[in-house]
Design a protein around this motif. Structure first.
Motif, PDB file in Angstrom:
ATOM      1  N   LEU A   1       1.722   7.344 -12.663  1.00 54.33           N
ATOM      2  CA  LEU A   1       1.311   8.231 -12.296  1.00 54.33           C
ATOM      3  C   LEU A   1       2.036   8.193 -10.716  1.00 54.33           C
ATOM      4  N   MET A   2       2.964   9.033 -10.204  1.00 53.57           N
ATOM      5  CA  MET A   2       3.465   8.911  -9.041  1.00 53.57           C
ATOM      6  C   MET A   2       2.659  10.361  -8.392  1.00 53.57           C
ATOM      7  N   PHE A   3       2.671   9.929  -6.851  1.00 56.52           N
ATOM      8  CA  PHE A   3       2.160  10.933  -6.073  1.00 56.52           C
ATOM      9  C   PHE A   3       3.109  11.225  -4.684  1.00 56.52           C
ATOM     10  N   ALA A   4       4.183  11.545  -4.743  1.00 57.15           N
ATOM     11  CA  ALA A   4       5.562  11.617  -4.057  1.00 57.15           C
ATOM     12  C   ALA A   4       5.499  12.930  -2.978  1.00 57.15           C
ATOM     13  N   ASP A   5       4.496  13.946  -3.292  1.00 59.98           N
ATOM     14  CA  ASP A   5       4.642  14.727  -1.952  1.00 59.98           C
ATOM     15  C   ASP A   5       3.658  14.296  -1.243  1.00 59.98           C
ATOM     16  N   ILE A   6       3.392  13.321  -0.067  1.00 61.34           N
ATOM     17  CA  ILE A   6       2.554  13.092   0.172  1.00 61.34           C
ATOM     18  C   ILE A   6       4.085  13.155   1.995  1.00 61.34           C
TER      19      ILE A   6
ATOM     20  N   THR B   1      -7.628   6.998   5.306  1.00 61.45           N
ATOM     21  CA  THR B   1      -9.215   5.996   4.418  1.00 61.45           C
ATOM     22  C   THR B   1      -8.195   6.672   3.153  1.00 61.45           C
ATOM     23  N   ALA B   2      -8.888   5.824   2.153  1.00 55.66           N
ATOM     24  CA  ALA B   2      -8.167   6.191   0.711  1.00 55.66           C
ATOM     25  C   ALA B   2      -9.093   6.206  -0.325  1.00 55.66           C
TER      26      ALA B   2
ATOM     27  N   PHE C   1       6.210   1.644   0.853  1.00 59.08           N
ATOM     28  CA  PHE C   1       6.372   2.731   2.441  1.00 59.08           C
ATOM     29  C   PHE C   1       8.016   3.355   2.988  1.00 59.08           C
ATOM     30  N   TYR C   2       8.293   4.126   2.675  1.00 58.02           N
ATOM     31  CA  TYR C   2       9.810   4.313   3.345  1.00 58.02           C
ATOM     32  C   TYR C   2       9.705   4.605   4.937  1.00 58.02           C
ATOM     33  N   PRO C   3      10.909   4.624   5.579  1.00 52.70           N
ATOM     34  CA  PRO C   3      12.563   3.898   5.085  1.00 52.70           C
ATOM     35  C   PRO C   3      12.259   2.210   5.259  1.00 52.70           C
ATOM     36  N   ARG C   4      10.405   1.499   5.856  1.00 48.38           N
ATOM     37  CA  ARG C   4      10.550   0.036   6.102  1.00 48.38           C
ATOM     38  C   ARG C   4      11.081  -0.338   4.933  1.00 48.38           C
ATOM     39  N   HIS C   5      10.639   0.105   3.667  1.00 54.84           N
ATOM     40  CA  HIS C   5      10.479  -0.094   1.873  1.00 54.84           C
ATOM     41  C   HIS C   5      10.180  -2.075   1.966  1.00 54.84           C
ATOM     42  N   ILE C   6       8.451  -1.975   2.264  1.00 49.60           N
ATOM     43  CA  ILE C   6       7.302  -2.477   2.280  1.00 49.60           C
ATOM     44  C   ILE C   6       6.367  -1.078   1.467  1.00 49.60           C
ATOM     45  N   VAL C   7       6.269  -2.918  -0.032  1.00 45.76           N
ATOM     46  CA  VAL C   7       5.496  -2.211  -1.251  1.00 45.76           C
ATOM     47  C   VAL C   7       4.059  -3.111  -0.939  1.00 45.76           C
ATOM     48  N   GLU C   8       2.915  -2.257  -1.208  1.00 44.81           N
ATOM     49  CA  GLU C   8       1.831  -2.791  -1.209  1.00 44.81           C
ATOM     50  C   GLU C   8       1.149  -2.665  -2.399  1.00 44.81           C
TER      51      GLU C   8
ATOM     52  N   ASP D   1       6.823   7.168   9.040  1.00 40.49           N
ATOM     53  CA  ASP D   1       6.874   7.522   7.403  1.00 40.49           C
ATOM     54  C   ASP D   1       6.679   7.640   6.961  1.00 40.49           C
ATOM     55  N   SER D   2       6.855   7.852   5.536  1.00 37.46           N
ATOM     56  CA  SER D   2       6.081   8.351   4.330  1.00 37.46           C
ATOM     57  C   SER D   2       6.073   7.350   3.294  1.00 37.46           C
ATOM     58  N   ILE D   3       5.477   7.809   2.576  1.00 39.24           N
ATOM     59  CA  ILE D   3       4.938   6.812   1.233  1.00 39.24           C
ATOM     60  C   ILE D   3       5.059   7.073  -0.088  1.00 39.24           C
ATOM     61  N   VAL D   4       5.184   6.734  -1.200  1.00 34.10           N
ATOM     62  CA  VAL D   4       4.804   7.580  -2.199  1.00 34.10           C
ATOM     63  C   VAL D   4       3.496   5.923  -3.132  1.00 34.10           C
ATOM     64  N   ILE D   5       2.936   6.814  -3.768  1.00 35.36           N
ATOM     65  CA  ILE D   5       2.031   6.067  -4.051  1.00 35.36           C
ATOM     66  C   ILE D   5       1.556   5.830  -6.146  1.00 35.36           C
TER      67      ILE D   5
END
Length: 162
Positions: free
Chosen positions: A42-47, A57-58, A81-88, A127-131
């Motif tokens: 499941l992608m939450f990309a509209d943040i 907090t999440a 995290f974009y544009p940093r291209h980091i994944v946690e 930042d943009s974030i896709v979860i």
């Protein structure tokens, strides 16, 4: 009269923003009726893009029916995290039933809702974030999970960044 016309929209705007309590995102996604497959992420990309550096907090929300066969659920949550291209990545162990067989969720008559805290999310300005969320259970297809949700709220005790 002009002052009154200016104050009414301002009060209305304040009322709307105060109701959110710092909430910036709150969405649920449905899982397939036939069951949630392990490879069905499941992608939450509209943040919306973040305008300033802060901490959020999440919370993860689950809606589960009585057809779910287990006492718990293991989920993998990836934050891109974009544009940093980091994944946690986080692994979340969701305890749904207590040792006496009672649901830890809210609801009844076959459906229960649960909320689980995630690690705080620190973002930088721009930042943009896709979860993305997927299950990590031994069974390939999980019946009984109807919805998975994500809520982001601005942390009350966030640090001040320059």
């Amino acid at each position: 009269m002009k002052t009154r016309n200016a104050i009414i929209p301002l009060l209305f705007a304040l009322a709307l923003t105060s109701c959110t309590g710092g909430k910036v995102y709150d969405r649920y996604q449905h899982t397939p009726v036939g069951g949630w497959e392990r490879n069905d992420t499941l992608m939450f990309a509209d943040i919306a893009r973040f305008s300033r550096s802060t901490v959020y907090t999440a919370e993860l929300g689950l809606r589960i029916s009585g057809a779910y066969p287990f006492m718990g659920l293991t989920l993998i949550v990836d934050k891109h995290f974009y544009p940093r291209h980091i994944v946690e990545s986080d692994t979340i162990e969701c305890s749904l039933i207590d040792h006496n067989g009672n649901s830890r969720g809210v609801g009844g008559v076959g459906y229960y809702q649960y909320r689980f805290g995630l690690n705080p999310i620190q973002v930088s300005a721009g930042d943009s974030i896709v979860i993305s969320i997927r299950h990590n259970m031994k069974r390939e297809i999980l019946p009984g999970i109807s919805d998975v949700g994500l809520m982001l709220t601005e942390a009350a005790d966030r640090p001040k960044y320059k």
